[in-house]
Design an enzyme around this catalytic site. Structure first.
Site, PDB file in Angstrom:
ATOM      1  N   HIS A  51      10.838  39.163  21.964  1.00  0.00           N
ATOM      2  CA  HIS A  51      11.695  40.350  22.028  1.00  0.00           C
ATOM      3  C   HIS A  51      10.848  41.568  22.401  1.00  0.00           C
ATOM      4  CE1 HIS A  51      14.833  37.996  20.491  1.00  0.00           C
ATOM      5  NE2 HIS A  51      15.037  38.536  19.316  1.00  0.00           N
ATOM      6  N   CYS A 102      15.140  39.915  13.409  1.00  0.00           N
ATOM      7  CA  CYS A 102      13.934  39.774  14.228  1.00  0.00           C
ATOM      8  C   CYS A 102      13.563  41.085  14.928  1.00  0.00           C
ATOM      9  CB  CYS A 102      14.118  38.656  15.241  1.00  0.00           C
ATOM     10  SG  CYS A 102      15.688  38.687  16.124  1.00  0.00           S
TER      11      CYS A 102
END
Length: 346
Positions: free
Chosen positions: A246, A134
């Site tokens: 994130h 990710c």
């Protein structure tokens, strides 16, 4: 007639997001199958305005589907991906197991989608395509237009990764610790090595002999495989008390001169990127704004005067989307758009 898609690991965080995005993007699927382990058989899952019931992975006939999108972990992928590919389905795998295999392409469509054509032309291909970590996915989306413009030499990245990257257990632990602190319950770490509520932890995945964690190594290795093996990359990965999204602080050294204005213009023209870069309070992206969005956000674009030809950026993305579910679906869409996949009859 549309395509037939199996979602393996459909009851997990990423599997559910795959189902959501397939419906949102109106993926041309005649039928979607939600697959899970035997303990989840019959569990109901939302797919657009439909409800799917989870089926048993062990007894599913993969010869009837065109795509298998896997989000069930490395051990499941290791055992099942080759079997599913042998049955004739294209496997798009979200685990880390196949990412570093020499014969498996690691793909972010906006960055290196062209490798799919070469892969499909190879009669010895394994039938498996890997989805990156990710953190890597959003990083390389931001780096690609800049690399094309001025050629990147070195990248220093610090990641600030949400607890959803650790699965449902990570989300539950942050939630329970946060509630507990307000009623004077002592937070007990279980999923994480230390208290995550109101704290940050500079440790994601296992430690390696050189002192890096495996999460940090993934960013190094995957950026090189996807973008350019000559780029030098170093990373510090930090878990933060954020549920989804994130963030990354990125410092880049280039071979050729590049200004902040030139970088900003190139990023604005790039696919999959939203530039939010106002030099004022609130003129930047944070994880909260990116939840549910497809784009990778780039902010705080400025020149780094500590190196020749340097830039600094702030990069934020929904890790369950671009970092996982969305990217797998974009890979399938790319294969379809280029006419690389023929439909199977129901």
């Amino acid at each position: 007639m549309g395509y037939r898609v199996a979602v393996v690991g459909a009851t997990g965080n990423v599997g559910r997001e795959v189902l959501n995005i397939l419906a949102e993007r109106k993926f041309p699927a005649d039928e979607v199958f939600a697959l899970a382990s035997s303990r989840s058989i019959g569990k109901e899952l939302s797919y657009g305005d439909k409800v799917l019931k989870a089926r048993d992975l062990q007894h599913f006939d993969f010869s009837t589907v065109d795509f298998a999108i896997m989000s069930a972990g490395g051990s499941i992928s290791r055992d099942w991906a080759p079997r599913i590919a042998a049955a004739g389905a294209i496997v798009i795998d979200n685990s880390s197991y196949w990412r570093y295999h020499a014969d498996v392409p690691l793909v972010v469509p906006e960055v290196n989608g062209h490798v799919l054509e070469r892969w499909l032309a190879d009669p010895k291909r394994m039938g498996i395509i890997a989805n990156p970590n990710c953190s890597t996915a959003q990083l390389v989306v931001a780096l690609k237009p800049l690399h094309d413009l001025a050629k990147i030499k070195r990248v220093v990245v610090s990641t600030y990764q949400s607890v959803s990257g650790a699965g449902k257990e990570g989300v539950d632990e942050l939630w329970n610790q946060t509630k507990g602190i307000f009623v004077n319950d002592s937070p007990t770490p279980q999923k994480f090595s230390k208290q995550i509520a109101f704290n940050v932890i500079p440790h994601i995945d296992v430690f390696m002999e050189d002192g890096y964690t495996k999460e940090e190594w993934k960013v190094l290795a995957e950026t090189k495989k996807i973008l350019d093996p000559k780029i030098k990359v170093t990373c510090t990965a930090v878990r933060v008390p954020v549920f989804v999204g994130h963030s990354e602080a990125v410092n880049i050294e280039f071979e050729n001169p590049i200004s902040a204005d030139e970088a900003r213009d190139a990023l604005r023209e790039a696919d999959g990127i939203a530039v939010l870069d106002k030099r004022e309070a609130g003129g930047y992206a944070t994880p909260v704004e990116t939840v549910g969005d497809y784009d990778t956000y780039v902010s705080r674009i400025r020149e780094d005067n500590t190196v020749e030809n340097g830039l600094a950026l702030w990069v934020v993305s929904d890790n369950l989307r671009k970092g996982a579910a969305l990217n797998t679906i974009q890979i399938a869409e790319t294969l379809i758009e280029k006419g690389f996949v023929s439909r199977k009859a129901a």
